[in-house]
Scaffold this motif. Sequence first.
Motif, PDB file in Angstrom:
ATOM      1  N   LEU A 182      18.683  23.851 -17.548  1.00 23.57           N
ATOM      2  CA  LEU A 182      19.592  24.645 -16.709  1.00 23.57           C
ATOM      3  C   LEU A 182      19.132  26.094 -16.618  1.00 23.57           C
ATOM      4  O   LEU A 182      19.193  26.714 -15.551  1.00 23.57           O
ATOM      5  N   PHE A 183      18.679  26.637 -17.730  1.00 24.57           N
ATOM      6  CA  PHE A 183      18.212  28.019 -17.763  1.00 24.57           C
ATOM      7  C   PHE A 183      17.058  28.204 -16.779  1.00 24.57           C
ATOM      8  O   PHE A 183      17.026  29.167 -16.018  1.00 24.57           O
ATOM      9  N   VAL A 184      16.105  27.267 -16.769  1.00 25.66           N
ATOM     10  CA  VAL A 184      14.958  27.347 -15.861  1.00 25.66           C
ATOM     11  C   VAL A 184      15.420  27.247 -14.411  1.00 25.66           C
ATOM     12  O   VAL A 184      14.976  28.020 -13.555  1.00 25.66           O
ATOM     13  N   ILE A 185      16.321  26.327 -14.128  1.00 31.75           N
ATOM     14  CA  ILE A 185      16.824  26.171 -12.758  1.00 31.75           C
ATOM     15  C   ILE A 185      17.532  27.439 -12.294  1.00 31.75           C
ATOM     16  O   ILE A 185      17.279  27.944 -11.192  1.00 31.75           O
ATOM     17  N   LEU A 186      18.414  27.972 -13.140  1.00 32.11           N
ATOM     18  CA  LEU A 186      19.164  29.178 -12.764  1.00 32.11           C
ATOM     19  C   LEU A 186      18.254  30.392 -12.633  1.00 32.11           C
ATOM     20  O   LEU A 186      18.466  31.238 -11.761  1.00 32.11           O
ATOM     21  N   ASN A 187      17.218  30.474 -13.484  1.00 28.54           N
ATOM     22  CA  ASN A 187      16.266  31.569 -13.340  1.00 28.54           C
ATOM     23  C   ASN A 187      15.404  31.395 -12.100  1.00 28.54           C
ATOM     24  O   ASN A 187      14.948  32.374 -11.515  1.00 28.54           O
ATOM     25  N   GLY A 188      15.189  30.152 -11.695  1.00 31.53           N
ATOM     26  CA  GLY A 188      14.501  29.905 -10.424  1.00 31.53           C
ATOM     27  C   GLY A 188      15.307  30.450  -9.254  1.00 31.53           C
ATOM     28  O   GLY A 188      14.757  31.054  -8.330  1.00 31.53           O
ATOM     29  N   ILE A 189      16.620  30.265  -9.317  1.00 27.32           N
ATOM     30  CA  ILE A 189      17.495  30.826  -8.277  1.00 27.32           C
ATOM     31  C   ILE A 189      17.461  32.352  -8.338  1.00 27.32           C
ATOM     32  O   ILE A 189      17.359  33.027  -7.307  1.00 27.32           O
ATOM     33  N   GLY A 190      17.522  32.913  -9.561  1.00 26.47           N
ATOM     34  CA  GLY A 190      17.417  34.371  -9.721  1.00 26.47           C
ATOM     35  C   GLY A 190      16.098  34.892  -9.190  1.00 26.47           C
ATOM     36  O   GLY A 190      16.042  35.948  -8.543  1.00 26.47           O
ATOM     37  N   LEU A 191      15.007  34.166  -9.436  1.00 22.54           N
ATOM     38  CA  LEU A 191      13.698  34.542  -8.896  1.00 22.54           C
ATOM     39  C   LEU A 191      13.729  34.488  -7.377  1.00 22.54           C
ATOM     40  O   LEU A 191      13.194  35.379  -6.709  1.00 22.54           O
ATOM     41  N   GLY A 192      14.369  33.467  -6.825  1.00 21.35           N
ATOM     42  CA  GLY A 192      14.493  33.360  -5.365  1.00 21.35           C
ATOM     43  C   GLY A 192      15.211  34.563  -4.770  1.00 21.35           C
ATOM     44  O   GLY A 192      14.832  35.049  -3.692  1.00 21.35           O
ATOM     45  N   ILE A 193      16.224  35.057  -5.464  1.00 22.09           N
ATOM     46  CA  ILE A 193      16.941  36.250  -5.003  1.00 22.09           C
ATOM     47  C   ILE A 193      15.985  37.448  -4.978  1.00 22.09           C
ATOM     48  O   ILE A 193      15.921  38.187  -3.989  1.00 22.09           O
ATOM     49  N   ALA A 194      15.219  37.640  -6.061  1.00 20.11           N
ATOM     50  CA  ALA A 194      14.277  38.761  -6.131  1.00 20.11           C
ATOM     51  C   ALA A 194      13.180  38.619  -5.077  1.00 20.11           C
ATOM     52  O   ALA A 194      12.809  39.593  -4.408  1.00 20.11           O
ATOM     53  N   LEU A 195      12.639  37.401  -4.926  1.00 24.16           N
ATOM     54  CA  LEU A 195      11.587  37.188  -3.928  1.00 24.16           C
ATOM     55  C   LEU A 195      12.121  37.385  -2.513  1.00 24.16           C
ATOM     56  O   LEU A 195      11.399  37.885  -1.644  1.00 24.16           O
ATOM     57  N   GLY A 196      13.372  37.002  -2.294  1.00 27.27           N
ATOM     58  CA  GLY A 196      13.990  37.241  -0.981  1.00 27.27           C
ATOM     59  C   GLY A 196      14.057  38.724  -0.665  1.00 27.27           C
ATOM     60  O   GLY A 196      13.734  39.154   0.451  1.00 27.27           O
TER      61      GLY A 196
END
Length: 172
Positions: free
Chosen positions: A87-101
């Motif tokens: 879950l941590f990896v998935i949620l950090n992937g979403i957080g990374l997506g926010i930063a990359l956006g």
Amino acid sequence: MATMDGGSKRSRWQLLVHEMAKFGVVGGFCYFVDVLISNLGHGLFGMGWLSAKTVSTIVAATCAYIGNRHWSFTHRARTGLRREYTLFVILNGIGLGIALGCLGIARYVLGLDSVLAFNLAGNVVGTGLGTIFRFWAYKRWVFLHPDDPKAALYAAADAQRSQSLPEPVGRL
């Protein structure tokens, strides 16, 4: 009865402040790691904005998992390393997506191309928005409150899974 309610609300508020403070300390350290690595990747090694931010986020997120699991949310229920880390990896992937956006909009939509724009878009706005999302998501899905019925369920399943593992066989 009103005193008990007030005390209960106060203790929940104190717990929230305590968690936010520890999350902030871990986050501050990991933010430093993230900014350092992203700037080294982009400035020193010539990586593109999105690549540098991806590498730095992976390293910082790993540090954050260790700090949050073993310090910020240590009082919360343990529901299994596999479940929590996935879950941590998935949620950090979403957080990374926010930063990359945020970086993508700054670079490819607004046409910004400076180190300042890179840092403001990715390391201030993107990381800031991602951090708000991650704090909420970690408390909701990764590090469950001990009273959460799902916490007991996951802990029992994890204990049963570890009991059903075969005994290690000695070397031949």
